[in-house]
Design a protein around this motif. Structure first.
Motif, PDB file in Angstrom:
ATOM      1  N   UNK A 182      10.283   8.381  -0.625  1.00 55.18           N
ATOM      2  CA  UNK A 182       9.513   7.846   0.500  1.00 55.18           C
ATOM      3  C   UNK A 182       8.163   7.350   0.002  1.00 55.18           C
ATOM      4  N   UNK A 183       7.492   6.601   0.842  1.00 53.46           N
ATOM      5  CA  UNK A 183       6.162   6.090   0.495  1.00 53.46           C
ATOM      6  C   UNK A 183       5.193   6.547   1.566  1.00 53.46           C
TER       7      UNK A 183
ATOM      8  N   UNK B 106       0.838  -1.187   0.000  1.00 57.93           N
ATOM      9  CA  UNK B 106       0.000   0.000   0.000  1.00 57.93           C
ATOM     10  C   UNK B 106       0.873   1.237   0.000  1.00 57.93           C
ATOM     11  N   UNK B 107       0.265   2.360  -0.324  1.00 57.45           N
ATOM     12  CA  UNK B 107       0.979   3.617  -0.222  1.00 57.45           C
ATOM     13  C   UNK B 107       1.159   4.328  -1.540  1.00 57.45           C
ATOM     14  N   UNK B 108       1.704   5.542  -1.435  1.00 64.86           N
ATOM     15  CA  UNK B 108       1.937   6.407  -2.584  1.00 64.86           C
ATOM     16  C   UNK B 108       3.424   6.740  -2.617  1.00 64.86           C
ATOM     17  N   UNK B 109       4.090   6.340  -3.687  1.00 63.34           N
ATOM     18  CA  UNK B 109       5.520   6.575  -3.852  1.00 63.34           C
ATOM     19  C   UNK B 109       5.749   8.044  -4.203  1.00 63.34           C
ATOM     20  N   UNK B 110       6.597   8.719  -3.463  1.00 69.62           N
ATOM     21  CA  UNK B 110       6.886  10.139  -3.697  1.00 69.62           C
ATOM     22  C   UNK B 110       7.987  10.225  -4.753  1.00 69.62           C
ATOM     23  N   UNK B 111       7.624  10.697  -5.957  1.00 72.85           N
ATOM     24  CA  UNK B 111       8.594  10.772  -7.044  1.00 72.85           C
ATOM     25  C   UNK B 111       9.334  12.103  -7.073  1.00 72.85           C
ATOM     26  N   UNK B 112       8.825  13.096  -6.370  1.00 74.32           N
ATOM     27  CA  UNK B 112       9.498  14.383  -6.318  1.00 74.32           C
ATOM     28  C   UNK B 112       8.852  15.291  -5.292  1.00 74.32           C
TER      29      UNK B 112
END
Length: 93
Positions: free
Chosen positions: A37-38, A15-21
């Motif tokens: 980060x996620x 689960x989660x949202x990968x921070x690309x920037x």
């Protein structure tokens, strides 16, 4: 730092949202969020997708400090975040 390290955390695998920037002078950067980060929870509620996270970011949250839980490398970290209203981009020709 490797962007793949957060994936070693069991929760970040599912689960989660990968921070690309992260904008250098933006609210997220000021609050301690880093690229790679996620995001796994907002206000202690699980976040499984970008759509779910965006639904949490309503006008009532602007200026209100809340807890954002992220996976950084192999640890879960709670960050106090204060969302700001998006400013329109200034385009120069």
């Amino acid at each position: 730092p490797s962007l793949l390290l957060p994936r070693l955390h069991p929760r970040a695998m599912w689960e989660g949202v990968f921070v690309v920037g992260v904008e250098t002078r933006g609210a997220a950067s000021d609050d301690g969020l880093h690229e790679g980060e996620i995001i796994v929870a907002f206000k202690k509620q699980p976040v499984a997708s970008i759509e779910q996270f965006q639904r949490c970011q309503v006008a009532a949250e602007i200026g209100v400090t809340s807890t954002l839980t992220v996976v950084r490398y192999t640890e879960e970290i709670d960050l106090p975040v204060t969302p700001e209203e998006l400013q329109p981009s200034v385009r120069r020709n």
